[in-house]
Write a protein that holds these residues in place. Structure first.
Motif, mmCIF file in Angstrom:
data_model
loop_
_atom_site.group_PDB
_atom_site.id
_atom_site.type_symbol
_atom_site.label_atom_id
_atom_site.label_comp_id
_atom_site.label_asym_id
_atom_site.label_seq_id
_atom_site.Cartn_x
_atom_site.Cartn_y
_atom_site.Cartn_z
ATOM 1 N N ALA A 176 16.627 21.911 38.470
ATOM 2 C CA ALA A 176 16.826 23.272 37.977
ATOM 3 C C ALA A 176 18.083 23.894 38.560
ATOM 4 N N GLU A 198 6.617 23.607 35.270
ATOM 5 C CA GLU A 198 6.701 25.072 35.249
ATOM 6 C C GLU A 198 7.824 25.554 36.159
ATOM 7 N N TYR A 200 10.486 23.885 37.200
ATOM 8 C CA TYR A 200 11.794 23.485 36.654
ATOM 9 C C TYR A 200 12.244 24.452 35.569
ATOM 10 N N ARG A 201 11.360 24.753 34.648
ATOM 11 C CA ARG A 201 11.736 25.634 33.544
ATOM 12 C C ARG A 201 12.007 27.064 34.015
ATOM 13 N N LYS A 202 11.244 27.516 34.976
ATOM 14 C CA LYS A 202 11.394 28.888 35.466
ATOM 15 C C LYS A 202 12.694 29.054 36.251
ATOM 16 N N PHE A 204 15.480 27.052 36.117
ATOM 17 C CA PHE A 204 16.624 26.350 35.540
ATOM 18 C C PHE A 204 17.848 27.253 35.414
ATOM 19 N N GLN A 212 19.985 24.350 28.282
ATOM 20 C CA GLN A 212 18.566 24.677 28.334
ATOM 21 C C GLN A 212 17.828 23.582 29.100
ATOM 22 N N PRO A 213 16.703 23.917 29.737
ATOM 23 C CA PRO A 213 15.943 22.879 30.441
ATOM 24 C C PRO A 213 15.509 21.772 29.489
ATOM 25 N N HIS A 214 15.509 20.564 29.989
ATOM 26 C CA HIS A 214 15.140 19.394 29.176
ATOM 27 C C HIS A 214 14.244 18.494 30.020
ATOM 28 N N VAL A 215 13.034 18.252 29.521
ATOM 29 C CA VAL A 215 12.005 17.527 30.278
ATOM 30 C C VAL A 215 11.647 16.225 29.575
#
Length: 326
Positions: A176, A198, A200-202, A204, A212-215
């Protein structure tokens, strides 16, 4: 349809050879490419009789020569085992050979015990602390930002897609902070999956590499014509997990009917725990379990792992899995 990728360990069968394992990996990558998988990754492991992917960049050169379009990469390189400059040269070379196709997943765990640390001439307890710094240095060797006193050739200017791998919250935070894609090893370590994604996205932060976050989340996937056949094929992996967790790893063994019924409760519970992120069964079963996992994780990609004693069964598993989702 969600993107699917493949994780391979270059598994050596009980009656097989390293050369056969490498040939099987190339054949598997060809099937994955033809079926429409997005990436084909190889993982770094050392001094394991049943895993032949230790020289990961060399294996990837072999896979690249056998394929034409599929992305190929490390899932991953355990950076504490290496010098960032050498990895930049290796993956810069791969990018020159197979431009636009190279991924570099980076892990913090050394994937080795103290014997391997001694063989690698590494103080792994100490170098793991420098993992974030080493990732930043490695990225700079590719991008030139920030500019370093020396350039890696090959390496500088290479269009290598860097990823952070993890099975805990640490990797999620680092990915992130650096604005890099994140892959979670839920196929063998599912405990922190939801928390890590959660976090990572929060946290990033967009970067030049990623807005944008990519998982990508990992699953054990074995597909066959029937649930019973797939479950039987899966007993080879079950035996490997039990052997590894009891300190007796070895080569991949043939399937054993009723294997799980022979296990003590503690070992059976361990297998069930790891199977939280799995889809083993007929195409209908696999499609259902994949859909449930995607709904749970909201992953952008799924990477499927899962060795079978018969390499042809794994190739067919990939084909059945992709067809099940179309």
């Amino acid at each position: 349809m969600i993107k699917l990728s493949v994780l391979d360990l270059v598994t050596v069968r009980e009656t097989g050879t390293v050369g056969e394992a490498l040939a099987d990996t190339a054949a598997l990558a060809q099937v994955a490419e033809a079926a429409g998988y997005n990436r084909f990754w190889v993982a770094e492991h050392h001094a394991m009789d049943g895993v032949a992917g230790g020289a990961t960049s060399v294996v990837l050169a072999h896979v690249g020569a056998a394929t034409r379009t599929i992305r190929i990469g490390a899932g991953g390189i355990m950076l504490p085992n290496h010098n960032p400059f050498v990895i930049a040269e290796q993956f810069g070379t791969l990018d020159a050979l197979y431009p636009g196709r190279i991924d570099l997943g980076l892990g913090r765990a050394p994937g080795a015990d103290m014997r391997i640390a001694q063989a690698l001439r590494k103080d792994l307890a100490r170098v793991s602390e420098y993992f974030p710094q080493d990732v930043v240095e490695l990225r700079a060797l590719f991008t030139g930002e920030p500019e370093l006193p020396i350039r890696a050739t090959p390496g500088w200017g290479a269009q290598v897609e860097m990823w952070i791998l993890g099975s805990s919250l640490f990797g999620a935070q680092l990915a992130a902070a650096l604005g890099l894609p994140y892959a979670f090893a839920s196929h063998f370590a599912p405990d922190y999956l939801d928390q890590a994604l959660e976090l990572y996205r929060k946290q990033f932060r967009p970067s030049a590499a990623l807005e944008q976050p990519h998982v990508m989340a990992a699953m054990t996937v074995i597909a066959a014509d029937t649930d019973e056949e797939a479950q039987l094929l899966g007993t080879s992996m079950d035996q490997s997990f039990v052997a590894l967790r009891t300190g007796n790893p070895g080569r991949l063994k043939p399937p054993v009917p009723g294997y799980r019924q022979t296990l003590p409760p503690s070992q059976l519970a361990m297998l069930e725990h790891m199977r939280q992120a799995s889809a083993v069964g007929s195409p209908v079963t696999v499609a259902r379990e994949l859909a449930k996992f995607v709904e749970r994780t909201q992953a952008d990609e799924i990477i499927v792992s899962g060795a079978t004693y018969d390499p042809a069964a794994r190739r067919r598993s990939l084909e059945l899995t992709m067809k099940a989702l179309v």
